[in-house]
Structures are given as C-alpha cells and as structure tokens.
Design a protein around this motif. Structure first.
Motif, PDB file in Angstrom:
ATOM      1  N   LYS A 104       0.876  -1.180   0.000  1.00 15.48           N
ATOM      2  CA  LYS A 104       0.000   0.000   0.000  1.00 15.48           C
ATOM      3  C   LYS A 104       0.905   1.219   0.000  1.00 15.48           C
ATOM      4  N   TYR A 105       0.754   2.088  -0.969  1.00 19.22           N
ATOM      5  CA  TYR A 105       1.603   3.276  -1.046  1.00 19.22           C
ATOM      6  C   TYR A 105       0.947   4.290  -1.968  1.00 19.22           C
ATOM      7  N   ALA A 106       1.331   5.553  -1.808  1.00 17.00           N
ATOM      8  CA  ALA A 106       0.793   6.605  -2.673  1.00 17.00           C
ATOM      9  C   ALA A 106       1.247   6.311  -4.099  1.00 17.00           C
ATOM     10  N   GLY A 107       0.345   6.437  -5.054  1.00 14.88           N
ATOM     11  CA  GLY A 107       0.724   6.238  -6.456  1.00 14.88           C
ATOM     12  C   GLY A 107       0.527   4.816  -6.926  1.00 14.88           C
ATOM     13  N   LYS A 108       0.064   3.918  -6.026  1.00 19.51           N
ATOM     14  CA  LYS A 108      -0.164   2.534  -6.434  1.00 19.51           C
ATOM     15  C   LYS A 108      -1.371   2.465  -7.381  1.00 19.51           C
ATOM     16  N   THR A 109      -1.245   1.652  -8.405  1.00 25.04           N
ATOM     17  CA  THR A 109      -2.390   1.382  -9.275  1.00 25.04           C
ATOM     18  C   THR A 109      -3.194   0.281  -8.578  1.00 25.04           C
ATOM     19  N   LEU A 142       6.632   0.947 -16.831  1.00 28.03           N
ATOM     20  CA  LEU A 142       6.493   2.067 -15.881  1.00 28.03           C
ATOM     21  C   LEU A 142       5.969   1.421 -14.606  1.00 28.03           C
ATOM     22  N   CYS A 143       6.815   0.592 -13.974  1.00 29.52           N
ATOM     23  CA  CYS A 143       6.248  -0.410 -13.053  1.00 29.52           C
ATOM     24  C   CYS A 143       6.058   0.046 -11.618  1.00 29.52           C
ATOM     25  N   GLY A 144       6.518   1.265 -11.261  1.00 29.19           N
ATOM     26  CA  GLY A 144       6.326   1.720  -9.888  1.00 29.19           C
ATOM     27  C   GLY A 144       6.859   0.703  -8.901  1.00 29.19           C
ATOM     28  N   ARG A 145       6.039   0.338  -7.925  1.00 30.57           N
ATOM     29  CA  ARG A 145       6.477  -0.657  -6.941  1.00 30.57           C
ATOM     30  C   ARG A 145       5.896  -2.035  -7.239  1.00 30.57           C
ATOM     31  N   VAL A 162      10.329  -1.689 -15.697  1.00 27.76           N
ATOM     32  CA  VAL A 162      11.250  -0.557 -15.802  1.00 27.76           C
ATOM     33  C   VAL A 162      10.682   0.542 -14.916  1.00 27.76           C
ATOM     34  N   GLU A 163      11.537   1.161 -14.116  1.00 27.30           N
ATOM     35  CA  GLU A 163      11.077   2.252 -13.247  1.00 27.30           C
ATOM     36  C   GLU A 163      12.230   3.221 -13.054  1.00 27.30           C
ATOM     37  N   ILE A 164      11.929   4.503 -13.239  1.00 31.05           N
ATOM     38  CA  ILE A 164      12.996   5.504 -13.187  1.00 31.05           C
ATOM     39  C   ILE A 164      13.385   5.845 -11.745  1.00 31.05           C
ATOM     40  N   ASP A 230      15.449   4.936 -17.436  1.00 27.57           N
ATOM     41  CA  ASP A 230      14.450   5.707 -18.166  1.00 27.57           C
ATOM     42  C   ASP A 230      13.857   4.846 -19.283  1.00 27.57           C
ATOM     43  N   THR A 231      12.555   4.694 -19.256  1.00 24.64           N
ATOM     44  CA  THR A 231      11.866   3.829 -20.211  1.00 24.64           C
ATOM     45  C   THR A 231      11.952   4.370 -21.648  1.00 24.64           C
ATOM     46  N   THR A 232      12.337   5.635 -21.792  1.00 24.61           N
ATOM     47  CA  THR A 232      12.483   6.197 -23.146  1.00 24.61           C
ATOM     48  C   THR A 232      13.915   6.044 -23.666  1.00 24.61           C
TER      49      THR A 232
HETATM   50  C1  LIG Z   1       1.077   5.566 -12.485  1.00 27.41           C
HETATM   51  S1  LIG Z   1       2.669   5.117 -11.897  1.00 27.41           S
HETATM   52  C2  LIG Z   1       2.656   3.342 -11.999  1.00 27.41           C
HETATM   53  C3  LIG Z   1       2.351   2.725 -10.676  1.00 27.41           C
HETATM   54  C4  LIG Z   1       2.470   1.217 -10.686  1.00 27.41           C
HETATM   55  N1  LIG Z   1       1.496   0.601 -11.588  1.00 27.41           N
HETATM   56  C5  LIG Z   1       2.263   0.672  -9.277  1.00 27.41           C
HETATM   57  O1  LIG Z   1       1.170   0.203  -8.955  1.00 27.41           O
HETATM   58  O2  LIG Z   1       3.188   0.803  -8.468  1.00 27.41           O
HETATM   59  C6  LIG Z   1       3.751   5.564 -13.215  1.00 27.41           C
HETATM   60  C7  LIG Z   1       5.215   5.295 -12.915  1.00 27.41           C
HETATM   61  O3  LIG Z   1       5.995   5.683 -14.039  1.00 27.41           O
HETATM   62  C8  LIG Z   1       7.266   6.087 -13.561  1.00 27.41           C
HETATM   63  N2  LIG Z   1       7.920   6.851 -14.640  1.00 27.41           N
HETATM   64  C9  LIG Z   1       7.602   8.082 -15.097  1.00 27.41           C
HETATM   65  N3  LIG Z   1       8.402   8.433 -16.122  1.00 27.41           N
HETATM   66  C10 LIG Z   1       9.262   7.382 -16.319  1.00 27.41           C
HETATM   67  C11 LIG Z   1      10.326   7.126 -17.238  1.00 27.41           C
HETATM   68  N4  LIG Z   1      10.686   8.040 -18.168  1.00 27.41           N
HETATM   69  N5  LIG Z   1      10.964   5.942 -17.162  1.00 27.41           N
HETATM   70  C12 LIG Z   1      10.610   5.011 -16.252  1.00 27.41           C
HETATM   71  N6  LIG Z   1       9.619   5.203 -15.340  1.00 27.41           N
HETATM   72  C13 LIG Z   1       8.954   6.377 -15.380  1.00 27.41           C
HETATM   73  C14 LIG Z   1       6.923   6.893 -12.332  1.00 27.41           C
HETATM   74  O4  LIG Z   1       8.048   7.029 -11.464  1.00 27.41           O
HETATM   75  C15 LIG Z   1       5.789   6.068 -11.727  1.00 27.41           C
HETATM   76  O5  LIG Z   1       6.288   5.152 -10.785  1.00 27.41           O
END
Ligand SMILES: C[S@@+](CC[C@H](N)C(=O)[O-])C[C@H]1O[C@@H](n2cnc3c(N)ncnc32)[C@H](O)[C@@H]1O
Length: 339
Positions: A104-109, A142-145, A162-164, A230-232
C-alpha cells in the motif's frame, strides 16, 4: 441454455462504485474471445437483494477455468429455477493472495484494476490460448512498486519492469524479499549496476523465486527483472522479443499544470510518444499492449494515434472508462503487434 449468476467481489464496488457491473460486463466480453461457447443475455440482476451479473452460456470446464480469473469474480452460480448451485472457481493463484494485497503506497495502481488490464491484454494477444497454462512474460515499462509484476507472478508468469525512481525499485526489492522470507520460499534477489560503454547506465534488480521446494528442485522458477532507468532510453538494456504482453499505467499527470489548446495536458502522451518506439522491439510478434491513463489530461484518440503510428493494431473492447476521483477519469486502450 444454462443460466449463470456471477457475484462480484465487494472490492469491485469499492474500486469502481456504481460502475463495477459495467466494467465486469466489458471484461466478460473480452473473456468470450477465447471461450468455446458464446455468452448471451449478459445483464446486472438482483437476486435476494444482492447484485449479480447474469448471463447464459454452455460453459465447458476450461471456459469456467478462464472465467475464474475475471478480476471482479467472487463466486459463480448456475441458476436452477429459483435456486443457485455453486460452481467451483479455479483462479490462477501460484502464491498466497497477500502478495498482491499487502503493498500500500501513494501512487499505487489498484490491484484489481491492474488484473483487469492484464486479463484484457493477455486475451487480446497471440498468447491468449496459453493464459491458463503458459509461461508468459509480462512487461510493465512504468512499473512503480510492482503491482503488475506481482499479478504476473500470481499467474505463474515471468515479469520484467522498468522504473525511473530508485526508491521505488528499492522498496519493491525490500517488499518481495521480506515477503518471500516470511513465506519460507526459496529465492535470490540482487540489485546490481549495469554498465554501458564503461559507464553506469542503470541498475538491475534480478529476483528468482519458486512457489515450493519441489518447484525449486525441478527448476520451475519464476524470474522478475526490474531495470531502474528511463523507459524512453532502453537501448540494449532489455532483450528484444521478451514480452508476450505489455501492461502499464501511465503517470496521471495530475500534478502538472501544462495545458494545450484543448485544455488538456499532453504530458503522459509525450512520454508515450517517446517510449513506444523503445517498447516495440521488446514485444514478440502477436504480443498485445494494454495501457491505462487519465483521460482528463490526455484524450483517447491521441493515445490511439500514437499506437497506430507505431504500426500497432487497436483492439476494440467494450467501454472501460471510469471515474477514479475528482481529478482522474481512467480509460484503457489495447493494441496488438502484428504477427
Ligand atoms: C502511475 S505510476 C505506476 C504505478 C504502478 N502501476 C504501481 O502500482 O506501483 C507511473 C510510474 O511511471 C514512472 N515513470 C515516469 N516516467 C518514467 C520514465 N521516463 N521511465 C521510467 N519510469 C517512469 C513513475 O516514477 C511512476 O512510478
């Protein structure tokens, strides 16, 4: 024709409020892409004061195994006159469900929504027939946690993320390691620097785990790889053609206040525009991609245009747009890489 009543999980109502049954109808329609029988007469209904989703179908045992994985499924009954006969559900569940529910965390999908998008994407992919018994690989770039990665593990699949944000990657490693230790499951986990042309380009988390000692002995292990980067700018950091499906939740863009002439920020789509060409080579032919994003900051047609411009075919599904809170209306788009 046999008639069924599907009881939706109470959590579905918490996530989607009054939109839960509409989303379940759309998800069930996606499952019907792989079922041996048609599904008809789908409609929310009340039985004994409780809401169910009613439908009619000649479901085979394998069809029931598929439908068991519906993200909002709680219990299924076959209707016999006025009575309901329980139908045994057999959802894919390689691990205890707290693998999914603890974080459980802020920003979790939300995990139930994540499962819905994963389902839809697998069902739209060339691997749909292998959903129940396949060794699929799920990519969340963009996997967050790790909500998507954990759901993939639960299904018995491998996962690549991938997560920045390094803090997110470290938190995910800590969670997974602690959880695996507590469950006494054999595993290895390490976070190592990755060098490109002699310079540190990223970090890589590598986790190998097995659901039991016997699985471990037999080499039936699952792998999670997370690139902190960076995913890009992924060039060479992830093996090409690794993913059967890509499932991701774009940044919501709520904190950013840049607007284009339509009153909508393009930020999440700017990221998408730069990222899709990097993601494409990671997808196998026939792989599908499922994205969710906030339509309050980026229009659906623009997201579809970016995917189509990269040679992906948009997959039609019933509407899944729903309100999350005051600032977020979430929608889903699914596309497929040609075989
Ligand atoms: C909506 S959140 C995803 C949350 C994830 N589904 C979860 O439940 O933890 C989007 C994520 O994209 C990451 N992000 C944004 N720009 C990025 C980049 N250029 N490369 C990799 N990750 C990136 C953010 O740090 C954030 O964790």
């Amino acid at each position: 024709m046999p008639a069924y009543a599907l009881l939706l999980a109470p959590s579905a109502n918490r996530v989607y409020a009054d939109q839960a049954s509409r989303l379940a109808v759309a998800e069930l329609a996606a499952f019907s892409w792989v079922l041996s029988a048609d599904i008809s007469e789908v409609a929310p209904t009340r039985i004994g004061g409780v809401e169910y989703l009613a439908f009619e179908s000649e479901l085979s045992a394998r069809d029931i195994a598929y439908v068991s994985n519906l993200s909002s499924a709680y219990a299924l009954f076959q209707k016999e006159g006025d009575l309901l006969r329980p139908v045994e559900l057999t959802p894919l569940g390689r691990y205890d469900s707290d693998l999914i529910t603890i974080p459980k965390y802020a920003g979790k999908t939300n995990e139930q929504f994540t499962k819905l998008v994963l389902n839809l994407t697998v069902l739209a992919s060339a691997s749909a027939e292998r959903m129940l018994d396949g060794q699929l690989t799920v990519l969340d770039p963009l996997c967050g946690r790790g909500t998507t990665l954990n759901q993939a593990l639960m299904y018995g699949y491998d996962a690549v993320g991938v997560e920045i944000d390094g803090k997110d990657v470290e938190a995910y490693k800590l969670f997974l390691q602690t959880w695996l230790k507590r469950k006494r499951l054999k595993h290895t986990a390490e976070l190592v620097p990755v060098r490109r042309q002699g310079r540190r380009a990223a970090r890589r988390l590598e986790v190998t785990m097995a659901a039991s000692k016997d699985d471990h002995k037999a080499g039936a292990v699952q792998k999670v790889t997370v690139i902190q980067g960076d995913t890009t700018q992924l060039d060479g950091l992830i093996r090409g053609g690794v993913a059967d499906v890509l499932v991701t939740d774009l940044p919501y863009g709520v904190a950013h206040a840049s607007y284009d002439e339509g009153g909508l920020s393009r930020r999440p789509l700017d990221l998408l525009e730069r990222a899709v060409p990097q993601w494409l080579p990671l997808l196998r032919p026939g792989a599908a991609l499922g994205l969710s994003w906030n339509t309050k900051v980026a229009r659906r047609e623009l997201a579809e245009d970016i995917l189509a411009a990269n040679g992906l075919e948009i997959v039609e599904h019933l509407p899944l747009e729903h309100r999350v809170d005051q600032g977020i209306e979430r929608d889903v788009v699914v596309a497929r890489k040609p075989r």
